[in-house]
Design an enzyme around this catalytic site. Structure first.
Site, PDB file in Angstrom:
ATOM      1  N   HIS A  53       0.839  -1.203   0.000  1.00  0.00           N
ATOM      2  CA  HIS A  53       0.000   0.000   0.000  1.00  0.00           C
ATOM      3  C   HIS A  53       0.875   1.254   0.000  1.00  0.00           C
ATOM      4  CE1 HIS A  53      -3.819   2.020   1.884  1.00  0.00           C
ATOM      5  NE2 HIS A  53      -3.284   2.739   0.910  1.00  0.00           N
ATOM      6  N   HIS A 172     -10.680   0.687   1.208  1.00  0.00           N
ATOM      7  CA  HIS A 172     -10.587   1.734   2.222  1.00  0.00           C
ATOM      8  C   HIS A 172     -11.937   1.729   2.931  1.00  0.00           C
ATOM      9  CE1 HIS A 172      -9.304   6.027   3.412  1.00  0.00           C
ATOM     10  NE2 HIS A 172     -10.489   5.841   3.965  1.00  0.00           N
ATOM     11  N   HIS A 230      -5.351  -0.361   6.132  1.00  0.00           N
ATOM     12  CA  HIS A 230      -5.040   0.534   7.261  1.00  0.00           C
ATOM     13  C   HIS A 230      -6.112   0.588   8.366  1.00  0.00           C
ATOM     14  CE1 HIS A 230      -7.537   3.053   4.748  1.00  0.00           C
ATOM     15  NE2 HIS A 230      -6.552   3.514   3.994  1.00  0.00           N
ATOM     16  N   ASP A 303       1.079   2.832   3.759  1.00  0.00           N
ATOM     17  CA  ASP A 303       0.232   3.855   3.160  1.00  0.00           C
ATOM     18  C   ASP A 303       1.068   5.105   2.869  1.00  0.00           C
ATOM     19  OD1 ASP A 303      -1.959   5.176   2.145  1.00  0.00           O
ATOM     20  OD2 ASP A 303      -2.930   5.546   4.075  1.00  0.00           O
ATOM     21  N   HIS A 307       3.106  14.295  -0.173  1.00  0.00           N
ATOM     22  CA  HIS A 307       2.535  15.549  -0.661  1.00  0.00           C
ATOM     23  C   HIS A 307       3.647  16.589  -0.675  1.00  0.00           C
ATOM     24  CE1 HIS A 307      -1.611  14.122  -0.477  1.00  0.00           C
ATOM     25  NE2 HIS A 307      -1.358  13.648   0.720  1.00  0.00           N
TER      26      HIS A 307
END
EC number: 3.5.2.3
Length: 421
Positions: A53, A172, A230, A303, A307
Site C-alpha cells: 500500500h 478503504h 489501514h 500507506d 505531498h
C-alpha cells in the site's frame, strides 16, 4: 550478474556467513566469493520487505512523488516489491497504463513495482473497470483506495468478478457519510481543539458492511477475497477477528503510524499528522498492536502518501491527508516494537505476511530462491534526517528522532537496488 555479500548473519542466527547470488537467484551460502563483493558490515540478512500500500503519484502528480523517487525510497527502506495505488491522474484503470508503469519501473533498477488497478472506472464507484484485461496487463490487485465504494452492489459485483479471476479486492473501509468533514479522530482531543471529528464508527460500520457482503458471496460458493486497508480502530479489528473465526476469506493491514502516533499529536495543529483514517487513541493503538501479536493482523503496510511541503503547511481543515515514510518503516517498527514482537514476527509481517495476503510464494533465504534481500543494521542508532530521503517528501513526524534497524543494502532480483555503503 554474480554478487557475493560477505560478513552477514542470517535472521535468527549470530554466525557470520556469506551468500552468493547469480542470475537473480540465491546460488548458495559460504561459497568462494565471486563477482561483485559487498561487505555486509555484520548486518542481518532477511528477505526484502514487501509493501502492499504505497502512493507513488505517477502519472499526473509527480510534483509529490514519481516512480524514480518513490521506488528509490522503497529500496532505501529495505523493500523489494511495492504495490502502488491507482488514485493517480488519470486513474490507473486501463491496461496500457499498467503496462507502461511496469515497463518504466523495470528500467529504473530500484524496488519492483506491482501496480494496483482501480476496481471501478475512474474510481467513481459506478461501473467496474475491465478487470480481466487489467489482470492480464499485470495489475496486482483491485482497489478504489482513498474512495470508499459507497454503492454496496458495485462492490459486491467487483468482489465476485475479481474472485473469479483469483484476485484480491482491497478496500478503504470508511463510511463517507459518518466521516463527513472530519479531519481527525472524534473524541476529547477534537472537542478541545474545536475541530470536526471522524468517529471510530465510520470505520467499523463500513468494515461490518463489507464483511457481510463477503459472507453472502461465500454462502453462494463464490471465491471472493477481501483485504481491508489501514485498520485504525479497536472495534474494526474485532470485527475482522470475528469474521476470520467464521472462516471468511478476509485479511487486513495496519500501518506503523497508527501504532506509534495518536490523536494527541494533533494538539500541535501540524498537518503532518493528518492522515486518513485519522490517528486514533492510545487504546486503539494498543489494541492494534495486540492484533499483530496474536496474528489477527495479516501484515504491516505504510500507506506511504507523499505531498508537497506547501500542501502540508496548510491548516488542518485544508491540508491533504497522508504521511510519507517508506524509508523509515522498518527502523520505526524495530525501535518502537521490536522488543515485543521479536525479529521473526516483525519480518513475517513485512515479508511473508503481505505475500500470503496476495497468494504469492513466501520468500526464502534458501539456495534457489529469488534473490530479493535486505541487510539490516539492527543495533546502530541514527537520527532521522529528512534531507537524506530519496522520497520527494523531505519532512516527517519523526524528524530528529533516533532509530535503529536501518537497511544497509537492498538487492532486488539479484541486483543492488540500494547500498548505504
Amino acid at each position: 550478474m554474480i554478487l557475493t555479500i560477505t560478513n552477514i548473519k542470517r535472521a535468527g542466527s549470530e554466525q557470520i556467513e556469506s551468500v552468493t547470488v547469480e542470475h537473480g537467484l540465491i546460488k548458495g551460502w559460504n561459497l568462494p566469493a565471486e563477482g561483485e563483493v559487498i561487505d555486509g558490515q555484520g548486518g542481518t540478512l532477511a528477505p526484502a520487505l514487501v509493501e502492499l500500500h504505497a502512493h507513488l503519484r505517477e502519472p499526473g502528480q509527480t510534483e509529490k512523488e514519481d516512480l524514480a523517487s518513490g521506488l528509490a525510497a522503497a529500496a532505501a527502506g529495505g523493500y523489494g516489491t511495492v504495490v502502488c495505488m491507482p488514485n493517480t491522474r488519470p486513474v490507473i484503470d486501463d491496461p496500457a497504463t499498467v503496462r507502461a508503469l511496469i515497463e518504466k519501473a523495470e528500467g529504473l533498477g530500484f524496488a519492483r513495482l506491482k501496480p494496483a488497478a482501480a476496481l471501478t472506472r475512474g474510481q467513481k464507484g459506478e461501473a467496474l473497470a475491465e478487470l480481466s484485461y487489467l489482470k492480464e496487463a499485470g495489475a496486482a490487485m483491485f482497489t478504489d483506495d482513498g474512495l470508499t465504494n459507497e454503492d454496496a452492489r458495485v462492490l459486491r459485483l467487483g468482489l465476485e468478478y475479481a474472485g473469479s479471476l483469483g484476485m484480491v479486492v482491497s478496500v478503504h473501509a470508511e463510511d463517507a457519510t459518518l466521516r463527513a468533514g472530519g479531519v481527525m479522530n472524534e473524541g476529547p482531543v477534537s472537542e478541545a481543539l474545536g475541530l470536526p471529528g471522524n468517529p471510530a464508527a465510520a470505520e467499523a460500520a463500513r468494515v461490518a458492511r463489507d464483511l457481510e457482503i463477503l459472507a453472502g458471496l461465500r454462502e453462494q460458493g463464490r471465491s471472493a477475497r477481501l483485504h481491508i486497508q489501514h485498520l485504525s480502530t479497536a472495534r474494526a479489528l474485532d470485527l475482522v477477528r470475528e469474521a476470520k473465526a467464521r472462516g471468511l476469506p478476509v485479511s487486513c493491514e495496519v500501518c506503523p503510524h497508527h501504532l506509534d502516533l495518536t490523536d494527541e499529536a494533533l494538539r500541535s495543529f501540524d498537518a503532518v499528522y493528518k492522515v486518513a483514517p485519522p490517528l486514533r487513541t492510545r487504546a486503539d493503538a494498543d489494541h492494534l498492536l495486540q492484533g499483530l501479536l496474536d496474528g489477527s493482523v495479516d501484515c504491516l503496510a505504510t500507506d506511504h502518501a507523499p505531498h508537497t511541503r506547501a500542501e502540508k503547511e496548510r491548516d488542518l481543515l485544508e491540508a491533504p491527508s497522508g504521511i510519507a515514510y517508506i524509508e523509515l518503516a522498518f527502523p520505526l517498527m524495530w525501535t518502537r516494537f521490536g522488543e515485543r514482537l521479536g525479529l521473526e514476527q516483525l519480518l513475517d509481517l513485512m515479508t511473508a505476511g503481505p505475500c500470503r495476503v496476495m497468494g504469492w510464494p513466501e520468500p526464502s533465504l534458501d539456495a534457489g530462491a529469488p534473490a530479493d534481500l535486505v541487510v539490516l543494521d539492527l543495533h546502530t542508532e541514527r537520527a532521522v534526517n529528512p534531507a537524506e530521503f530519496k522520497s520527494k517528501a523531505k519532512f516527517t513526524p519523526w524528524q530528529g528522532q533516533t532509530l535503529r534497524g536501518w537497511p544497509l543494502l537492498t538487492v532486488v532480483g539479484g541486483r543492488v537496488a540500494y547500498w548505504r555503503g
